[in-house]
Write an enzyme that holds these catalytic residues in place. Structure first.
Site, PDB file in Angstrom:
ATOM      1  N   GLY A  11       0.818  -1.207   0.000  1.00 22.39           N
ATOM      2  CA  GLY A  11       0.000   0.000   0.000  1.00 22.39           C
ATOM      3  C   GLY A  11       0.850   1.254   0.000  1.00 22.39           C
ATOM      4  O   GLY A  11       1.768   1.407   0.798  1.00 22.39           O
ATOM      5  N   GLY A  13      -0.619   4.364   0.190  1.00 23.75           N
ATOM      6  CA  GLY A  13      -1.377   5.490   0.741  1.00 23.75           C
ATOM      7  C   GLY A  13      -0.532   6.163   1.818  1.00 23.75           C
ATOM      8  O   GLY A  13       0.673   5.891   1.948  1.00 23.75           O
ATOM      9  N   GLN A 235     -18.628   3.379   8.876  1.00 23.40           N
ATOM     10  CA  GLN A 235     -19.157   4.745   8.910  1.00 23.40           C
ATOM     11  C   GLN A 235     -19.811   5.172   7.593  1.00 23.40           C
ATOM     12  O   GLN A 235     -19.218   5.001   6.527  1.00 23.40           O
ATOM     13  CB  GLN A 235     -18.009   5.708   9.195  1.00 23.40           C
ATOM     14  CG  GLN A 235     -18.402   7.164   9.126  1.00 23.40           C
ATOM     15  CD  GLN A 235     -17.308   8.056   9.679  1.00 23.40           C
ATOM     16  OE1 GLN A 235     -16.394   8.426   8.960  1.00 23.40           O
ATOM     17  NE2 GLN A 235     -17.385   8.357  10.952  1.00 23.40           N
ATOM     18  N   HIS A 237     -20.862   8.519   5.731  1.00 19.82           N
ATOM     19  CA  HIS A 237     -20.655   9.967   5.769  1.00 19.82           C
ATOM     20  C   HIS A 237     -21.974  10.630   5.395  1.00 19.82           C
ATOM     21  O   HIS A 237     -22.616  10.219   4.423  1.00 19.82           O
ATOM     22  CB  HIS A 237     -19.554  10.345   4.779  1.00 19.82           C
ATOM     23  CG  HIS A 237     -19.053  11.748   4.929  1.00 19.82           C
ATOM     24  ND1 HIS A 237     -19.831  12.844   4.665  1.00 19.82           N
ATOM     25  CD2 HIS A 237     -17.851  12.217   5.330  1.00 19.82           C
ATOM     26  CE1 HIS A 237     -19.123  13.943   4.886  1.00 19.82           C
ATOM     27  NE2 HIS A 237     -17.918  13.588   5.298  1.00 19.82           N
ATOM     28  N   THR A 249     -16.988  17.087   1.407  1.00 17.56           N
ATOM     29  CA  THR A 249     -16.316  17.086   2.707  1.00 17.56           C
ATOM     30  C   THR A 249     -17.119  17.752   3.813  1.00 17.56           C
ATOM     31  O   THR A 249     -17.863  18.717   3.582  1.00 17.56           O
ATOM     32  CB  THR A 249     -14.938  17.784   2.611  1.00 17.56           C
ATOM     33  OG1 THR A 249     -14.412  17.909   3.934  1.00 17.56           O
ATOM     34  CG2 THR A 249     -15.025  19.185   2.019  1.00 17.56           C
ATOM     35  N   GLU A 378      -6.143   2.650   7.375  1.00 14.24           N
ATOM     36  CA  GLU A 378      -7.557   2.278   7.465  1.00 14.24           C
ATOM     37  C   GLU A 378      -7.768   0.773   7.608  1.00 14.24           C
ATOM     38  O   GLU A 378      -8.764   0.337   8.185  1.00 14.24           O
ATOM     39  CB  GLU A 378      -8.326   2.815   6.239  1.00 14.24           C
ATOM     40  CG  GLU A 378      -9.820   2.648   6.411  1.00 14.24           C
ATOM     41  CD  GLU A 378     -10.644   3.403   5.386  1.00 14.24           C
ATOM     42  OE1 GLU A 378     -10.137   4.373   4.795  1.00 14.24           O
ATOM     43  OE2 GLU A 378     -11.815   3.014   5.187  1.00 14.24           O
TER      44      GLU A 378
HETATM   45  C1  LIG Z   1     -13.402  10.733  -0.603  1.00 17.13           C
HETATM   46  C2  LIG Z   1     -12.699  10.598   0.721  1.00 17.13           C
HETATM   47  C3  LIG Z   1     -12.370  11.738   1.442  1.00 17.13           C
HETATM   48  C4  LIG Z   1     -11.726  11.618   2.677  1.00 17.13           C
HETATM   49  N1  LIG Z   1     -11.412  12.754   3.370  1.00 17.13           N
HETATM   50  C5  LIG Z   1     -10.740  12.640   4.550  1.00 17.13           C
HETATM   51  C6  LIG Z   1     -10.323  13.805   5.258  1.00 17.13           C
HETATM   52  O1  LIG Z   1     -10.512  14.938   4.833  1.00 17.13           O
HETATM   53  N2  LIG Z   1      -9.691  13.641   6.448  1.00 17.13           N
HETATM   54  C7  LIG Z   1      -9.437  12.413   6.970  1.00 17.13           C
HETATM   55  O2  LIG Z   1      -8.854  12.321   8.054  1.00 17.13           O
HETATM   56  N3  LIG Z   1      -9.797  11.281   6.290  1.00 17.13           N
HETATM   57  C8  LIG Z   1     -10.431  11.382   5.101  1.00 17.13           C
HETATM   58  N4  LIG Z   1     -10.785  10.231   4.426  1.00 17.13           N
HETATM   59  C9  LIG Z   1     -10.343   8.930   4.936  1.00 17.13           C
HETATM   60  C10 LIG Z   1      -8.864   8.737   4.588  1.00 17.13           C
HETATM   61  O3  LIG Z   1      -8.567   9.382   3.376  1.00 17.13           O
HETATM   62  C11 LIG Z   1      -8.482   7.268   4.459  1.00 17.13           C
HETATM   63  O4  LIG Z   1      -8.967   6.545   5.556  1.00 17.13           O
HETATM   64  C12 LIG Z   1      -6.962   7.125   4.397  1.00 17.13           C
HETATM   65  O5  LIG Z   1      -6.425   7.978   3.420  1.00 17.13           O
HETATM   66  C13 LIG Z   1      -6.552   5.695   4.135  1.00 17.13           C
HETATM   67  O6  LIG Z   1      -5.169   5.672   3.907  1.00 17.13           O
HETATM   68  P1  LIG Z   1      -4.372   4.303   3.852  1.00 17.13           P
HETATM   69  O7  LIG Z   1      -2.939   4.659   3.758  1.00 17.13           O
HETATM   70  O8  LIG Z   1      -4.789   3.438   4.985  1.00 17.13           O
HETATM   71  O9  LIG Z   1      -4.893   3.570   2.525  1.00 17.13           O
HETATM   72  P2  LIG Z   1      -5.172   4.064   1.015  1.00 17.13           P
HETATM   73  O10 LIG Z   1      -4.788   5.452   0.769  1.00 17.13           O
HETATM   74  O11 LIG Z   1      -6.568   3.651   0.711  1.00 17.13           O
HETATM   75  O12 LIG Z   1      -4.179   3.160   0.184  1.00 17.13           O
HETATM   76  C14 LIG Z   1      -4.347   1.765   0.061  1.00 17.13           C
HETATM   77  C15 LIG Z   1      -3.183   1.219  -0.725  1.00 17.13           C
HETATM   78  O13 LIG Z   1      -3.217  -0.209  -0.686  1.00 17.13           O
HETATM   79  C16 LIG Z   1      -2.959  -0.712  -1.972  1.00 17.13           C
HETATM   80  N5  LIG Z   1      -3.568  -2.049  -2.083  1.00 17.13           N
HETATM   81  C17 LIG Z   1      -4.787  -2.451  -1.656  1.00 17.13           C
HETATM   82  N6  LIG Z   1      -4.970  -3.751  -1.962  1.00 17.13           N
HETATM   83  C18 LIG Z   1      -3.853  -4.169  -2.592  1.00 17.13           C
HETATM   84  C19 LIG Z   1      -3.441  -5.398  -3.163  1.00 17.13           C
HETATM   85  N7  LIG Z   1      -4.223  -6.485  -3.176  1.00 17.13           N
HETATM   86  N8  LIG Z   1      -2.210  -5.454  -3.732  1.00 17.13           N
HETATM   87  C20 LIG Z   1      -1.400  -4.362  -3.761  1.00 17.13           C
HETATM   88  N9  LIG Z   1      -1.740  -3.175  -3.242  1.00 17.13           N
HETATM   89  C21 LIG Z   1      -2.955  -3.091  -2.658  1.00 17.13           C
HETATM   90  C22 LIG Z   1      -3.543   0.307  -2.920  1.00 17.13           C
HETATM   91  O14 LIG Z   1      -2.955   0.226  -4.189  1.00 17.13           O
HETATM   92  C23 LIG Z   1      -3.181   1.608  -2.196  1.00 17.13           C
HETATM   93  O15 LIG Z   1      -1.885   2.006  -2.542  1.00 17.13           O
HETATM   94  C24 LIG Z   1     -11.425  10.338   3.193  1.00 17.13           C
HETATM   95  C25 LIG Z   1     -11.743   9.199   2.463  1.00 17.13           C
HETATM   96  C26 LIG Z   1     -12.401   9.328   1.248  1.00 17.13           C
HETATM   97  C27 LIG Z   1     -12.766   8.061   0.512  1.00 17.13           C
END
Ligand SMILES: Cc1cc2nc3c(=O)[nH]c(=O)nc-3n(C[C@H](O)[C@H](O)[C@H](O)COP(=O)(O)OP(=O)(O)OC[C@H]3O[C@@H](n4cnc5c(N)ncnc54)[C@H](O)[C@@H]3O)c2cc1C
Length: 574
Positions: A11, A13, A235, A237, A249, A378
């Site tokens: 990941g 993110g 959750q 939204h 947002t 997440e």
């Molecule tokens: C539209 C939207 C707006 C938001 N706004 C806010 C905000 O303003 N403030 C806030 O605090 N939170 C916000 N959130 C929540 C927050 O953005 C997310 O919870 C957070 O960014 C998740 O980050 P992460 O690093 O856990 O995963 P992600 O950013 O979801 O990244 C997941 C990664 O895992 C990889 N992956 C998944 N499965 C596989 C697989 N099988 N093989 C290889 N790679 C894989 C993907 O390629 C990706 O790179 C928002 C969410 C959304 C959807």
């Protein structure tokens, strides 16, 4: 093909990148992502990242701590929440130094705005706590971290889809992934693996989540008999664009937008007299749907209005440019001139892989760790959000606990040797791919996925009942059977999206079952989990976390206590 890295991160993110920046100081790091790295869902985060900087008005980490505990409906672990809120200020300043272009106050400090459930002085009034970069906060942070990670020599494997995370004898030794471009299976042996694979909103029909948010790694780990925690809490939204689910947002309400029903009433004044439209999301989502069910939607229909006109065009265009554009492009509405139709949308998974405060994955309710396996972001459940996450606390969670996991990995990998992944791990993945590619059934994965997502929406979303959940659970075996009976047309290996759709569908079915069964066993209402047949919170019996285990072909539930250090559970009013 075989690769060897001290650390493999799944990941790209915010959680994965922040961990990579830490771990790469101690040895080679590979980041695997099924997308191009900067397309991770984090890039869609709009409104902000929470930290009690107090730049616009007085604030304190203690108030942030209290709000987060109360927001979680007292299910969040207070040791972890305290760490997150105390580390928030340092974290945001560090991000600023890494190059994040935050929006500014007129005197040049990081600007802050209001967000749901964030208050001053233990609940007295809303406070400006969300630091933001217009309404592209996730995008701004993701690009800064990506640049830092590349600069430090982190190696990226883009468009590598992880199929397996072999765990044996209480330890994890690496990852098996398929390169999407060629279809070739690669084995990544590692001393430590961090799962940072994001959420799984795609299990619901109406969602703000990206197409890739399918919870693959949770499905993989669950099959490997690692428990999933608090999966009943998902959750919604309050403000998704009606009919589409695209997010507007909470920052829109933070800047002054209000919710209005079909009688032109600002109905949140009735549900949350003190903080009104800035109540936490679980309450606002339920309030909107209650208005709709009681016939007070707009024109008696299935939506309400988000009215942003009082904010003024200048501020909207400066601080909320993306969502203004979404309203114009998708709804044909200019939010400076007219109210926008909205309805709750599936948004954030509070549940996930249980971890300790340093990202170590926990194997059971006693706190036994899986050696070498970490999770953050997440997909993990540490648990800082409990039964309901506050807005702008997820971005904070990803970077605070991503960093902590990276530091813990740095210490761990210094003391152990690198072993090869067992050869049968690749063979198993190859066999799995071949089985899918040879599938000549008569179902399309798209149709099955949609049927599943509709069922989840109907029976397991904002309002839940015993009968509805049982009906859903009874239908899942048929969905599972259909998911195993796909008509795969393309049997080639190059960029075969049919293959990945089939794999993701399997994970979604597994997760749907865990969510529904977890929701059925929790006979109370708390945070985002609302049971019409048990409409009150029951601390005597349910102030505890759920752990769902795979057992035989079924599920088994165990529980563990919530960590309460400072704030005893109280009635939750706003
Ligand atoms: C539209 C939207 C707006 C938001 N706004 C806010 C905000 O303003 N403030 C806030 O605090 N939170 C916000 N959130 C929540 C927050 O953005 C997310 O919870 C957070 O960014 C998740 O980050 P992460 O690093 O856990 O995963 P992600 O950013 O979801 O990244 C997941 C990664 O895992 C990889 N992956 C998944 N499965 C596989 C697989 N099988 N093989 C290889 N790679 C894989 C993907 O390629 C990706 O790179 C928002 C969410 C959304 C959807």
């Amino acid at each position: 093909m075989n690769h060897h890295f001290d650390t493999v991160i799944i990941g790209s993110g915010l959680a994965g990148l922040r961990a990579a920046i830490e771990a790469v100081r101690h040895g080679p790091v590979a980041v695997l992502t099924k997308l191009y790295p900067t397309r991770s869902h984090s890039t869609a985060a709009q409104g902000g990242i929470g930290a009690a900087l107090g730049n616009e008005e007085p604030d304190s980490p203690d108030w942030h701590f209290y709000d987060t505990v109360k927001g979680s409906d007292y299910l969040g672990d207070q040791d972890a929440i305290e760490i997150m809120c105390n580390d928030a200020i340092r974290t945001v300043i560090e991000l600023e130094h890494m190059g994040v272009p935050f929006s500014r106050t007129p005197d040049g400090r990081i600007a802050q705005r209001r967000f749901g459930g964030h208050t001053r002085d233990f609940g007295k009034a809303p406070v400006r706590r969300a630091c933001y970069s217009a309404d592209r906060t996730g995008h701004a942070i993701l690009f800064a971290l990506f640049e830092q990670a590349r600069h430090l020599g982190v190696k990226f494997f883009a468009e590598f889809h992880v199929l397996d995370i072999p765990v044996a004898d209480g330890a994890c030794r690496g990852v098996v992934a398929v390169e999407m471009r060629s279809g070739v299976v690669h084995a990544f042996s590692a001393k430590a693996v961090l799962v940072a694979s994001g959420g799984y909103g795609r299990v619901f029909k109406t969602t703000s989540n990206a197409a890739a948010s399918t919870g693959d790694c949770l499905g993989i780990l669950f099959r490997a008999r690692i428990p999933l925690q608090d999966m009943e809490f998902f959750q919604f939204h309050p403000t998704g664009l009606h009919g589409l689910g695209i997010l507007l947002t909470e920052g829109a309400r933070g800047e002054g937008g209000i919710l209005v029903n079909g009688e032109d009433e600002r109905f949140m004044e009735r549900y949350a007299p003190t903080i009104k439209d800035l109540a936490p999301r679980d309450m606002v989502a339920r309030s909107i749907l209650t208005e709709i069910m009681q016939g007070r939607g707009i024109g008696g229909g299935d939506y309400v209005h988000l009215d942003m006109r009082s904010i003024g065009r200048d501020v909207i265009e400066k601080r909320l440019p993306d969502i203004a554009s979404f309203c114009r492009v998708y709804m044909g509405v200019d939010p400076s001139d007219a109210p926008v139709p909205v309805c709750p949308t599936a948004h954030y998974a509070m549940g996930g892989v249980p971890t300790d405060i340093d990202g170590r994955v926990l194997a059971d309710e006693t706190g036994r760790v899986i050696h070498g396996l970490y999770a953050a972001g997440e997909c993990a459940c540490v648990s800082v959000h409990g039964a309901n996450r506050l807005g702008c606390n997820s971005l904070l969670d990803t970077v605070v606990f991503g960093r902590r996991a990276g530091i813990a990995i740095g210490e761990f990998i210094g003391n152990i040797d690198l072993h090869d992944l067992p050869a049968d791990a690749i063979q198993a993945a190859e066999a799995d791919i071949e089985t899918i590619l040879a599938s000549r059934g008569d179902e399309s994965s798209e149709t099955v996925r949609l049927d599943l997502a509709r069922l989840m929406m109907e029976h397991c979303s904002v309002f839940r009942t015993d009968a509805g959940l049982r009906c859903l659970i009874a239908k899942l075996p048929e969905i599972r059977e259909r998911a195993g009976n796909l008509a795969v047309v393309n049997s080639g290996r190059r960029f075969n999206t049919e293959l990945y759709d089939a794999v993701e569908l399997r994970h979604l079915v597994d997760l749907a079952e865990v969510i529904a069964a977890s929701a059925l066993q929790r006979a109370e209402s708390r945070g985002a989990h609302y049971r019409e047949d048990f409409s009150h919170r029951d601390d005597a019996n349910w102030l505890k976390h759920t752990l769902a285990f795979r057992s035989g072909d079924g599920l088994e539930f165990r529980h563990k206590p919530v960590v309460v250090t400072r704030f005893e559970p109280k009635e939750r009013t706003y």
